[in-house]
Design a protein around this motif. Sequence first.
Motif, PDB file in Angstrom:
ATOM      1  N   LEU A  22      -6.937  -5.489  -9.052  1.00 19.38           N
ATOM      2  CA  LEU A  22      -5.796  -5.702  -8.151  1.00 19.38           C
ATOM      3  C   LEU A  22      -4.775  -6.657  -8.764  1.00 19.38           C
ATOM      4  N   LEU A  42      -4.176  -2.158   3.935  1.00 21.49           N
ATOM      5  CA  LEU A  42      -3.602  -1.830   2.625  1.00 21.49           C
ATOM      6  C   LEU A  42      -4.589  -2.115   1.485  1.00 21.49           C
ATOM      7  N   LEU A  43      -5.337  -3.196   1.592  1.00 24.34           N
ATOM      8  CA  LEU A  43      -6.318  -3.525   0.565  1.00 24.34           C
ATOM      9  C   LEU A  43      -7.549  -2.617   0.655  1.00 24.34           C
ATOM     10  N   ARG A  56       2.822  -6.519  -7.018  1.00 25.71           N
ATOM     11  CA  ARG A  56       3.891  -5.725  -6.401  1.00 25.71           C
ATOM     12  C   ARG A  56       4.150  -6.223  -4.978  1.00 25.71           C
ATOM     13  N   GLN A  67      -4.061   3.529  -8.411  1.00 25.60           N
ATOM     14  CA  GLN A  67      -2.869   3.027  -7.732  1.00 25.60           C
ATOM     15  C   GLN A  67      -2.989   1.548  -7.364  1.00 25.60           C
ATOM     16  N   ASP A  68      -4.214   1.053  -7.314  1.00 28.15           N
ATOM     17  CA  ASP A  68      -4.441  -0.356  -6.956  1.00 28.15           C
ATOM     18  C   ASP A  68      -4.215  -1.314  -8.118  1.00 28.15           C
ATOM     19  N   ASP A  83      -9.490   2.605  -7.886  1.00 23.35           N
ATOM     20  CA  ASP A  83      -8.279   3.356  -7.581  1.00 23.35           C
ATOM     21  C   ASP A  83      -7.162   2.984  -8.554  1.00 23.35           C
ATOM     22  N   PHE A 140       3.797  -5.248  -1.866  1.00 19.54           N
ATOM     23  CA  PHE A 140       3.213  -4.246  -0.986  1.00 19.54           C
ATOM     24  C   PHE A 140       3.207  -4.695   0.472  1.00 19.54           C
ATOM     25  N   LEU A 165      -1.726  -4.244  -7.965  1.00 19.90           N
ATOM     26  CA  LEU A 165      -1.171  -4.233  -6.610  1.00 19.90           C
ATOM     27  C   LEU A 165      -0.694  -5.616  -6.172  1.00 19.90           C
ATOM     28  N   LEU A 166      -1.429  -6.654  -6.534  1.00 21.63           N
ATOM     29  CA  LEU A 166      -1.066  -8.003  -6.095  1.00 21.63           C
ATOM     30  C   LEU A 166       0.202  -8.521  -6.764  1.00 21.63           C
TER      31      LEU A 166
END
Length: 144
Positions: A67, A131-132, A86, A79-80, A77, A88, A83-84
């Motif tokens: 993440l 979301l997470l 971005r 897409q993950d 995933d 989101f 993620l942190l």
Amino acid sequence: MSANAENQAVSRRPNESQLFRMALLEAEKHKWIESQKAGRDLGDAALRDWSRRYWWRWCRDRWIEHLSGERFWSELDHQDFGLLKRDFHPNTELIQHIILRIKAGGENLDIIQWSHDSKQDIHQVLEILKLLDINSRRLTFWPA
């Protein structure tokens, strides 16, 4: 554990993914340490012990790495990844508080309880948890 033993541990399960190979190395280290303490080879029982005692936390740490964009794990995933880093969710401060609790081993219910106790906006907390999606990120390790 010697480099040769580590290579043998990795080659024991050649079709396993990178994450599982790394986990097996950790389990093999645990087996070696516990066998040394016991004065005998504990075998697969020590691997099962590592799985029961450490797998979820070890996997959670790898998920946080993923993440955070620190290390890409193909089993997680795609897409993950990162993620942190971005945007989101707009409440970045709340995200940081939630991630700290996840890193400490907190589950959704623990985080919801914390949000209630600390008077956080429960709607935002639930939005971030959704979301997470912690619960869908669980992996099963051999030997379970």
